[in-house]
Design an enzyme around this catalytic site. Sequence first.
Site, mmCIF file in Angstrom:
data_model
loop_
_atom_site.group_PDB
_atom_site.id
_atom_site.type_symbol
_atom_site.label_atom_id
_atom_site.label_comp_id
_atom_site.label_asym_id
_atom_site.label_seq_id
_atom_site.Cartn_x
_atom_site.Cartn_y
_atom_site.Cartn_z
ATOM 1 N N SER A 1 67.380 50.886 -18.058
ATOM 2 C CA SER A 1 67.646 51.983 -18.987
ATOM 3 C C SER A 1 67.564 51.468 -20.414
ATOM 4 O O SER A 1 68.322 50.570 -20.805
ATOM 5 C CB SER A 1 69.045 52.554 -18.730
ATOM 6 O OG SER A 1 69.423 53.349 -19.836
ATOM 7 N N HIS B 1 63.589 53.799 -17.516
ATOM 8 C CA HIS B 1 64.528 54.924 -17.482
ATOM 9 C C HIS B 1 64.891 55.320 -18.914
ATOM 10 O O HIS B 1 65.363 54.495 -19.695
ATOM 11 C CB HIS B 1 65.776 54.501 -16.710
ATOM 12 C CG HIS B 1 66.791 55.576 -16.494
ATOM 13 N ND1 HIS B 1 66.744 56.476 -15.451
ATOM 14 C CD2 HIS B 1 67.917 55.885 -17.194
ATOM 15 C CE1 HIS B 1 67.781 57.283 -15.502
ATOM 16 N NE2 HIS B 1 68.518 56.958 -16.557
ATOM 17 N N MET C 1 69.901 62.732 -24.320
ATOM 18 C CA MET C 1 71.234 63.360 -24.414
ATOM 19 C C MET C 1 71.274 64.266 -25.643
ATOM 20 O O MET C 1 70.749 63.905 -26.697
ATOM 21 C CB MET C 1 72.317 62.283 -24.553
ATOM 22 C CG MET C 1 72.300 61.229 -23.458
ATOM 23 S SD MET C 1 73.691 60.113 -23.635
ATOM 24 C CE MET C 1 73.306 58.870 -22.390
ATOM 25 N N HIS D 1 65.654 60.908 -17.706
ATOM 26 C CA HIS D 1 66.945 61.440 -17.254
ATOM 27 C C HIS D 1 67.468 62.370 -18.339
ATOM 28 O O HIS D 1 67.935 61.913 -19.388
ATOM 29 C CB HIS D 1 67.916 60.264 -17.003
ATOM 30 C CG HIS D 1 69.279 60.692 -16.577
ATOM 31 N ND1 HIS D 1 70.341 59.814 -16.541
ATOM 32 C CD2 HIS D 1 69.765 61.892 -16.148
ATOM 33 C CE1 HIS D 1 71.423 60.460 -16.122
ATOM 34 N NE2 HIS D 1 71.105 61.718 -15.892
ATOM 35 N N MET E 1 70.047 64.638 -19.899
ATOM 36 C CA MET E 1 71.464 65.041 -19.936
ATOM 37 C C MET E 1 71.591 66.060 -21.053
ATOM 38 O O MET E 1 72.130 65.791 -22.135
ATOM 39 C CB MET E 1 72.350 63.809 -20.151
ATOM 40 C CG MET E 1 72.474 62.960 -18.891
ATOM 41 S SD MET E 1 72.977 61.267 -19.234
ATOM 42 C CE MET E 1 71.383 60.552 -19.649
ATOM 43 N N MET F 1 74.962 60.193 -9.940
ATOM 44 C CA MET F 1 75.558 59.424 -11.041
ATOM 45 C C MET F 1 76.756 58.636 -10.517
ATOM 46 O O MET F 1 77.632 59.188 -9.835
ATOM 47 C CB MET F 1 76.014 60.364 -12.161
ATOM 48 C CG MET F 1 74.891 61.021 -12.944
ATOM 49 S SD MET F 1 73.755 59.870 -13.714
ATOM 50 C CE MET F 1 74.824 58.995 -14.867
ATOM 51 N N GLY G 1 76.748 59.928 -20.095
ATOM 52 C CA GLY G 1 76.965 59.956 -21.546
ATOM 53 C C GLY G 1 76.877 58.610 -22.232
ATOM 54 O O GLY G 1 76.451 58.547 -23.385
ATOM 55 N N GLY H 1 77.303 50.997 -20.117
ATOM 56 C CA GLY H 1 78.379 50.014 -20.120
ATOM 57 C C GLY H 1 79.666 50.439 -19.446
ATOM 58 O O GLY H 1 80.693 49.789 -19.616
ATOM 59 N N ASP I 1 72.816 55.626 -10.852
ATOM 60 C CA ASP I 1 72.750 55.337 -12.289
ATOM 61 C C ASP I 1 74.171 55.228 -12.832
ATOM 62 O O ASP I 1 74.942 56.188 -12.748
ATOM 63 C CB ASP I 1 71.991 56.475 -12.985
ATOM 64 C CG ASP I 1 71.822 56.272 -14.479
ATOM 65 O OD1 ASP I 1 72.140 55.174 -14.986
ATOM 66 O OD2 ASP I 1 71.356 57.228 -15.137
ATOM 67 N N GLY I 2 74.472 54.053 -13.386
ATOM 68 C CA GLY I 2 75.770 53.851 -14.015
ATOM 69 C C GLY I 2 76.527 52.696 -13.385
ATOM 70 O O GLY I 2 76.848 52.735 -12.193
ATOM 71 N N GLY I 3 76.738 51.663 -14.171
ATOM 72 C CA GLY I 3 77.522 50.529 -13.684
ATOM 73 C C GLY I 3 76.827 49.683 -12.637
ATOM 74 O O GLY I 3 77.487 48.911 -11.936
HETATM 75 O O1 LIG Z 1 72.516 57.868 -17.798
HETATM 76 C C1 LIG Z 1 73.166 56.913 -18.170
HETATM 77 C C2 LIG Z 1 74.475 57.085 -18.824
HETATM 78 O O2 LIG Z 1 74.771 58.425 -18.890
HETATM 79 C C3 LIG Z 1 72.624 55.594 -17.851
HETATM 80 O O3 LIG Z 1 71.260 55.568 -17.585
HETATM 81 C C4 LIG Z 1 73.114 54.391 -18.611
HETATM 82 O O4 LIG Z 1 72.205 53.964 -19.555
HETATM 83 C C5 LIG Z 1 73.354 53.271 -17.632
HETATM 84 O O5 LIG Z 1 73.872 52.196 -18.310
HETATM 85 P P1 LIG Z 1 74.688 51.048 -17.547
HETATM 86 O O6 LIG Z 1 75.865 51.706 -16.882
HETATM 87 O O7 LIG Z 1 73.739 50.455 -16.553
HETATM 88 O O8 LIG Z 1 75.078 50.106 -18.634
HETATM 89 FE FE LIG Z 2 70.498 57.603 -17.032
#
Ligand SMILES: O=C(CO)[C@@H](O)[C@H](O)COP(=O)(O)O
Ligand SMILES: [Fe+2]
Length: 221
Positions: free
Chosen positions: A9, A32, A36, A65, A67, A136, A141, A144, A174-176
């Site tokens: 991303s 990715h 937003m 993606h 949002m 998700m 949003g 990190g 997606d996320g973490g």
């Molecule tokens: O869509 C999102 C956040 O909303 C993601 O695509 C973040 O960019 C993922 O970032 P990390 O959690 O991998 O740092």
């Molecule tokens: Fe994303």
Amino acid sequence: MTGMHIHPSILSADFARLAEEIARVDNSDAIHVDVMDNHFVPNLTMGVPVVKAIRAATEKPLDIHLMIEDADRWAPDYADLGAESVTFHVEASGAPIRLARELRARGSKAAMALKPATPIEPYMDMLTELDMVLLMTVEPGFGGQSFLDVVLPKIRRARQAIEDAGVPIALQVDGGVAPDTIERAAEAGANVFVAGSAVYSADDPAQAIDDLRALARDAQS
Ligand SMILES: O=C(CO)[C@@H](O)[C@H](O)COP(=O)(O)O
Ligand SMILES: [Fe+2]
């Protein structure tokens, strides 16, 4: 299940040097791009003009993606600019089946995202309208954030539904996503992994991608 795909991303990249940052992750499967609008999520990133510039700056597939509110109005524009896939949030679409068909008609893959607390069950019958489902694993949003293990059972149920449907729908998380979480997501059935900070905060982003992919392959259910 097919191969394991890593999509860095660029939300975690240096926005002043996006073309160079994309070139650093040439071993990725796609880029990715988080769009937003400060309405659907409390953050503002980029829109069609910047994504068009990114499209011109790389030959990598773009995984957009969205949002944004009113996805039905805006998502087709991203298909038109040559995105490989366009992901809209079901929470922001008034007519998700019509929108998925519109995206495919404009030459993009159609993908639908669900926030962590949105159940997959109401959408089981429309999976065949999609090329990818994004679950998700953080509240959308920001990059990190920490991976939400509470989403793992939903990943398992979505994988089962995809197998039952018998169509090659990708299951993205997606996320973490990081070395200490990707195995759990892969075991549960995800096969496309978005990683922002885990890739761009690494000294060697390309190596980080190879490492994540290897972990996902080893954990594959
Ligand atoms: O869509 C999102 C956040 O909303 C993601 O695509 C973040 O960019 C993922 O970032 P990390 O959690 O991998 O740092
Ligand atoms: Fe994303």
